[in-house]
Write an enzyme that holds these catalytic residues in place. Sequence first.
Site, PDB file in Angstrom:
ATOM      1  N   ASP A 179       0.817  -1.206   0.000  1.00 34.11           N
ATOM      2  CA  ASP A 179       0.000   0.000   0.000  1.00 34.11           C
ATOM      3  C   ASP A 179       0.853   1.259   0.000  1.00 34.11           C
ATOM      4  OD1 ASP A 179      -2.381  -1.339  -0.065  1.00 34.11           O
ATOM      5  OD2 ASP A 179      -2.741  -1.236   2.090  1.00 34.11           O
ATOM      6  N   LYS A 204      -3.917   3.487  -3.198  1.00 30.68           N
ATOM      7  CA  LYS A 204      -4.957   3.885  -2.248  1.00 30.68           C
ATOM      8  C   LYS A 204      -4.667   5.216  -1.566  1.00 30.68           C
ATOM      9  CE  LYS A 204      -7.412  -0.307  -1.134  1.00 30.68           C
ATOM     10  NZ  LYS A 204      -8.038  -1.082  -0.067  1.00 30.68           N
ATOM     11  N   MET A 235      -6.657   9.000   9.833  1.00 32.71           N
ATOM     12  CA  MET A 235      -6.949   9.606   8.516  1.00 32.71           C
ATOM     13  C   MET A 235      -8.192  10.490   8.574  1.00 32.71           C
ATOM     14  SD  MET A 235      -4.433   8.387   6.726  1.00 32.71           S
ATOM     15  CE  MET A 235      -4.808   8.479   4.988  1.00 32.71           C
TER      16      MET A 235
END
Length: 496
Positions: free
Chosen positions: A38, A60, A175
């Site tokens: 990722d 992503k 996030m």
Amino acid sequence: MMTKPGCVYLVGAGPGDIGLVTLKGYTYLQQAEVVLYDRLVNPLLLEYASPQAEFIYCGKMPKKHILRQEAINDLLVKHGLEGKNVVRLKGGDPSVFGRVGEEAAALEQAGVPYEIVPGITAGIGAAAYAGVPVTHREHSLSFAVITGHDKSPSGEPLIDWHALANGIDTIAFYMGLGNLPYISEQLISHGRSSNTPVLLIQWGTTGKQRTLQGSLANIVQKAKAAQFKNPAIILVGDVSTLKKGESWFESKPLFSQHLLLGRANEEPSKIGQHLREKGAEVFEFPRMQKKKHLLKKADIPANRDLLFLSPASVDIFFESLQANKIDIRRIQGEFYGISKKTVKAIESYHCFGKEIAERSPDASPLVILGDPEGFHRKEQRYPFVFEPDFIATHSFIRVQQTEQTFSRLQEEERIETIIFPNARSVKTVTEGFQACGETPENISTYARVICFGEKSKQAAVNAGYAVSEVLSEPTEEALQEVLLQKEAPLAAAAFS
């Protein structure tokens, strides 16, 4: 006949510092034939995978996916059914907002064996590197991790805000910077004091780590003014007040330094290790792999003195003896090493070795063993011993996956300083850059170039680099002093 299924390892890479990956995760990474990773995985971890491993970048970013989750699931199943060992490398802990449940379910349905390897989650790791423990006997007896966004139409977390605001001492939102105004508003409106301390941690545990302190009442304005962006952790609670100035991590002398250290062979550099200990993030580029050239029986000299150019040449020579079933007592010549380190390698096989400087210039011609690049480099230094009789024991080739590591670091603006420890590294690094579509001239516009000695400087200038600094005494201390100056790149100031 069906191929026997392989195994998929769903591995937590930790929050950023490559030293935080678990031993089990590191072991599986080294054994992997396929690695799917990722965006939040530190690209430097890829350097520890097998040179033959296939890398698949899953990307992503918020509202932008390189590969959608369904496609990732399909790839895991496909490679697992092909009988391969697959590592799915995820930032932090795969079970904490890592969608590991969906991937595990897809593998189970397809009958592919898998393991989940936990990692250090960002809420704990980033806080610790910022100098803040998430629990404390006087400040916090409870800790919760909360997603900063979810699948609701607005993307704003749908949770029990009253219970969260009043029942948890320390809250880590993942996030959630895009929803920071909403998060602050909900906590205050459901009973949390507007004076509650808040700590923002961006790119935690890496050289790009930034922190910002405030309260629920003013953190939104502060974050906007400081242009804080994801990836970041929002840490809410009294423990945030424990941060007083720089943390243990941030106070390391070379913290925030992103260095590319030129490499000419497969051995990790002692200089690189020293720089890491001082807090720098070091990319040894390009990654090299040794290709052995075992000697045939007819090529092994029995009655000539032998000069070894490196410990690797010593190892391959003795491996060749064993492969050809040649007794060491048949070798009548004396053994010489180009350096003390090489002599020690000879002695490790219980043979007597001498440094080449001890040999008389008038002695009979030598047979020289080593890699061709090393031969040409040392030929100028020891002209009196170099005869035409040279046997290549090995060579070094660039591992192509290292180009992907470079590209990811470059995208994240983590190539700030280039260090050339010798002239040979200029050649290998430049070839690596060219394979990535980069040029010495362009990279000199955003990275400063430091050379060890005049030969390295001249090689760098000839290759097209703008050299910012030349160390006449290339010691670890001198390099550290230069790095602490944090000079900007000098694209038009090449020393000539």
